[in-house]
Design a protein around this motif. Sequence first.
Motif, PDB file in Angstrom:
ATOM      1  N   SER A 197       0.757  -1.249  -0.008  1.00  0.00           N
ATOM      2  CA  SER A 197       0.105   0.130   0.124  1.00  0.00           C
ATOM      3  C   SER A 197       0.685   1.355   0.054  1.00  0.00           C
ATOM      4  O   SER A 197       0.502   2.336  -0.475  1.00  0.00           O
ATOM      5  CB  SER A 197      -0.864  -0.112   1.192  1.00  0.00           C
ATOM      6  OG  SER A 197      -1.640  -1.046   1.297  1.00  0.00           O
ATOM      7  N   LEU A 198       1.897   1.143   0.460  1.00  0.00           N
ATOM      8  CA  LEU A 198       3.034   2.119   0.619  1.00  0.00           C
ATOM      9  C   LEU A 198       3.922   2.520  -0.404  1.00  0.00           C
ATOM     10  O   LEU A 198       4.445   1.342  -0.975  1.00  0.00           O
ATOM     11  CB  LEU A 198       3.813   2.152   1.924  1.00  0.00           C
ATOM     12  CG  LEU A 198       4.407   3.397   2.661  1.00  0.00           C
ATOM     13  CD1 LEU A 198       3.322   4.328   2.980  1.00  0.00           C
ATOM     14  CD2 LEU A 198       5.392   3.073   3.674  1.00  0.00           C
ATOM     15  N   LYS A 199       3.767   3.509  -1.045  1.00  0.00           N
ATOM     16  CA  LYS A 199       4.936   3.786  -2.309  1.00  0.00           C
ATOM     17  C   LYS A 199       5.484   5.273  -2.245  1.00  0.00           C
ATOM     18  O   LYS A 199       4.928   6.336  -1.656  1.00  0.00           O
ATOM     19  CB  LYS A 199       4.218   3.399  -3.448  1.00  0.00           C
ATOM     20  CG  LYS A 199       3.307   4.261  -3.956  1.00  0.00           C
ATOM     21  CD  LYS A 199       2.623   3.924  -5.227  1.00  0.00           C
ATOM     22  CE  LYS A 199       2.274   2.447  -5.374  1.00  0.00           C
ATOM     23  NZ  LYS A 199       1.581   2.275  -6.658  1.00  0.00           N
ATOM     24  N   LYS A 200       6.728   5.434  -2.892  1.00  0.00           N
ATOM     25  CA  LYS A 200       7.245   6.663  -2.848  1.00  0.00           C
ATOM     26  C   LYS A 200       7.250   7.136  -4.594  1.00  0.00           C
ATOM     27  O   LYS A 200       7.718   6.080  -5.212  1.00  0.00           O
ATOM     28  CB  LYS A 200       8.691   6.807  -2.220  1.00  0.00           C
ATOM     29  CG  LYS A 200       8.726   6.798  -0.737  1.00  0.00           C
ATOM     30  CD  LYS A 200      10.034   7.151  -0.105  1.00  0.00           C
ATOM     31  CE  LYS A 200       9.838   7.794   1.165  1.00  0.00           C
ATOM     32  NZ  LYS A 200      11.279   7.700   1.961  1.00  0.00           N
ATOM     33  N   VAL A 201       7.172   8.340  -4.705  1.00  0.00           N
ATOM     34  CA  VAL A 201       7.272   8.886  -6.114  1.00  0.00           C
ATOM     35  C   VAL A 201       8.257  10.030  -6.032  1.00  0.00           C
ATOM     36  O   VAL A 201       7.761  10.937  -5.150  1.00  0.00           O
ATOM     37  CB  VAL A 201       5.955   9.092  -6.709  1.00  0.00           C
ATOM     38  CG1 VAL A 201       6.078   9.646  -8.181  1.00  0.00           C
ATOM     39  CG2 VAL A 201       5.082   8.017  -6.752  1.00  0.00           C
ATOM     40  N   TYR A 202       9.206  10.088  -6.764  1.00  0.00           N
ATOM     41  CA  TYR A 202      10.076  11.367  -6.849  1.00  0.00           C
ATOM     42  C   TYR A 202       9.696  12.279  -8.202  1.00  0.00           C
ATOM     43  O   TYR A 202       9.461  11.876  -9.103  1.00  0.00           O
ATOM     44  CB  TYR A 202      11.508  10.943  -7.105  1.00  0.00           C
ATOM     45  CG  TYR A 202      12.393  12.081  -7.282  1.00  0.00           C
ATOM     46  CD1 TYR A 202      12.552  12.879  -5.962  1.00  0.00           C
ATOM     47  CD2 TYR A 202      13.103  12.167  -8.277  1.00  0.00           C
ATOM     48  CE1 TYR A 202      13.622  14.030  -6.361  1.00  0.00           C
ATOM     49  CE2 TYR A 202      13.770  13.508  -8.475  1.00  0.00           C
ATOM     50  CZ  TYR A 202      14.089  14.242  -7.535  1.00  0.00           C
ATOM     51  OH  TYR A 202      14.813  15.670  -7.577  1.00  0.00           O
ATOM     52  N   ILE A 203       9.445  13.568  -7.674  1.00  0.00           N
ATOM     53  CA  ILE A 203       8.954  14.630  -8.747  1.00  0.00           C
ATOM     54  C   ILE A 203      10.065  15.541  -8.727  1.00  0.00           C
ATOM     55  O   ILE A 203      10.512  16.176  -7.827  1.00  0.00           O
ATOM     56  CB  ILE A 203       7.758  15.264  -8.271  1.00  0.00           C
ATOM     57  CG1 ILE A 203       6.744  14.232  -7.923  1.00  0.00           C
ATOM     58  CG2 ILE A 203       7.606  16.208  -9.420  1.00  0.00           C
ATOM     59  CD1 ILE A 203       6.251  13.394  -9.311  1.00  0.00           C
ATOM     60  N   ASP A 204      10.948  15.481 -10.062  1.00  0.00           N
ATOM     61  CA  ASP A 204      11.637  16.662 -10.351  1.00  0.00           C
ATOM     62  C   ASP A 204      10.922  17.799 -10.711  1.00  0.00           C
ATOM     63  O   ASP A 204      10.311  18.004 -11.654  1.00  0.00           O
ATOM     64  CB  ASP A 204      12.528  16.233 -11.630  1.00  0.00           C
ATOM     65  CG  ASP A 204      14.001  17.054 -11.875  1.00  0.00           C
ATOM     66  OD1 ASP A 204      13.490  18.327 -11.481  1.00  0.00           O
ATOM     67  OD2 ASP A 204      14.769  16.609 -12.390  1.00  0.00           O
TER      68      ASP A 204
END
Length: 609
Positions: free
Chosen positions: A101-108
């Motif tokens: 359920s947990l996730k990380k997304v990187y945004i430049d």
Amino acid sequence: MSQKVKISFPIQQKQVFIEKGATVATACMSAGFPLDLVCGGKGKCGKCSVEIERNGLRETTLACQEKVYSELKVFLRENQIKKTIKVLTENDFSECVFNPSLKKVYIDKKSLDMPIGFGIWESITQHLDFKVETPSLSLAQKLAFLQNDEDVYGMTLIFYNEQLIGIEDGNTIDKLYGFAIDIGTTTVAAYLYNLTSGERIGVYSSLNGQIAEGADIITRIVACINRPDGLNVLQNEIIETINSLLREAVTEQKIDKQHIYTMVLCGNSAMQHLFLGLYPESLGKAPFVSIIKSDMTVKAEQLGLDMNTESMVHFLPLIGGFVGADTTAVLLSLLELGKDSDEKKLIIDLGTNGEIVVGNRSKMLAASTAAGPALEGAGIKFGMRGTNGAIERVDLCNGKIELKVIMDEKPQGICGSGLIDVIAEMLKVGIINENGRLLKREEYLAKCLPLYRGLADYLTEVDGISVFILVPSEKSQHGKDIYISQKDIRAVQLAKGAIYTGCMLLLKEYGISGKELKEILIAGAFGNYIDVKKGQYIGLLPSFEGVPVRSIGNAAGAGVQRFLLSREIQNQTADLIKNISHIELALNPDFRNEYFKNVNFPKHKPTNC
């Protein structure tokens, strides 16, 4: 305002401050030195005897009974604190689709397309391959600062399902951790995962801090009812137990606790109430209803957990009565077995409490048994937990007493697996009969096979009660005879009768015979360590011709891990719960008669084993 008292441990060079009126046992637990309160802190077993000094005077007292109102010193012996507690953490872990359920997304920030009049958040959502909810005000405010900070080149967004729960400066997608925790009445097992890779990176365990208040769940519920601060004390004890495991993991793995963003837990119904701070009185009396059966998700800051305050803490759903989320987790560990949905299984979770499930994916019945904690040592004269000095195996088949002791130390007492062993062995050689009566020396000599005549020398009486001596005083750790008494045998009979009766009545309620089962699965700590064949021999576990029995270890631990790792498992949980019906065995009209019949041991003839 509450007042606190200083308690010193001179030998260990440690001190703690506890509330006035708390027990010495509570002080020992707070200091990290939990004592053996197998009688539930009732002052009956004497295993928490400690030496204290108050106003320059030393005395020996029971830590569970001695309340503290002024400063004192506690002198703990080495064998009271240096113990290797056997906490079952291993299990038959089945792989599952890794999709947490947990996730990380990187945004430049440079990648954001921001036409005139458009919103920053709306620009971010275009970079995501899943739908998301509008962020909370506090996160929107943080987003505004980071977006307008020229020194910040990118942001990492943390999502729990479709909900944004955090924003971090820079690229931190490789730093994402979660815990799966099985809260047992006696012990707690914790599993730490890297939720970027799906790798399990640590396993941690300890005694449940609540044992300072009682060995069983009923004692703890009563403590909540009778003490104004009872619920608060018990909740703080389990939270501190988990926090100590969190701190241990953070130190060992060299990670930042701020990167721990989720925790999934299971436990029986009482453990759920006490962890969440739900007053449990309704659970402790008929009709034994919980405050909430459904799964619950709260933020870590609401519980005082030592992890990121925005972390999502999820407790699995209960099934009914005392059949809790630990049984739900056991079933989640077996979900693949649903492919052969017509094949029915009997699942017995043996721990401090006993839960039973029979059926398959399409229909299951579940019940709990009031076996009590006797099988784990409580109420047994020399009963103790599975730690240093505990007898864990007994063999009488060669006419001599052969023992296996944990850590190969001098015996101090007997734990659950040893208790089942010795009862089965005594039954095999005819020292006890099917009614559970312990024969006297002369009576046994008149009946026993020649091979066993030497065992008669260990039959005697203590305070007018028949006993069988396992370890003479000169060979024990404390200089006392270690024995099994007639009273101990009766306690085991009551416990095993409840479990066996529960199994048989649940099968009858389901409408099948034992021979129709594909297999019997034994879960839980106690069930993992006992000799299954001896458990069947004394009538603790049912035995059906052609039906295999196998142990599946800490299946609750396996199930809660799978829930942490897989949204597919999470999505199946609700459907699984819908197909389970809770049965209150005490309301079954046949229970009383069947129970008293099953208190007796199965009939066996003494043999040369």
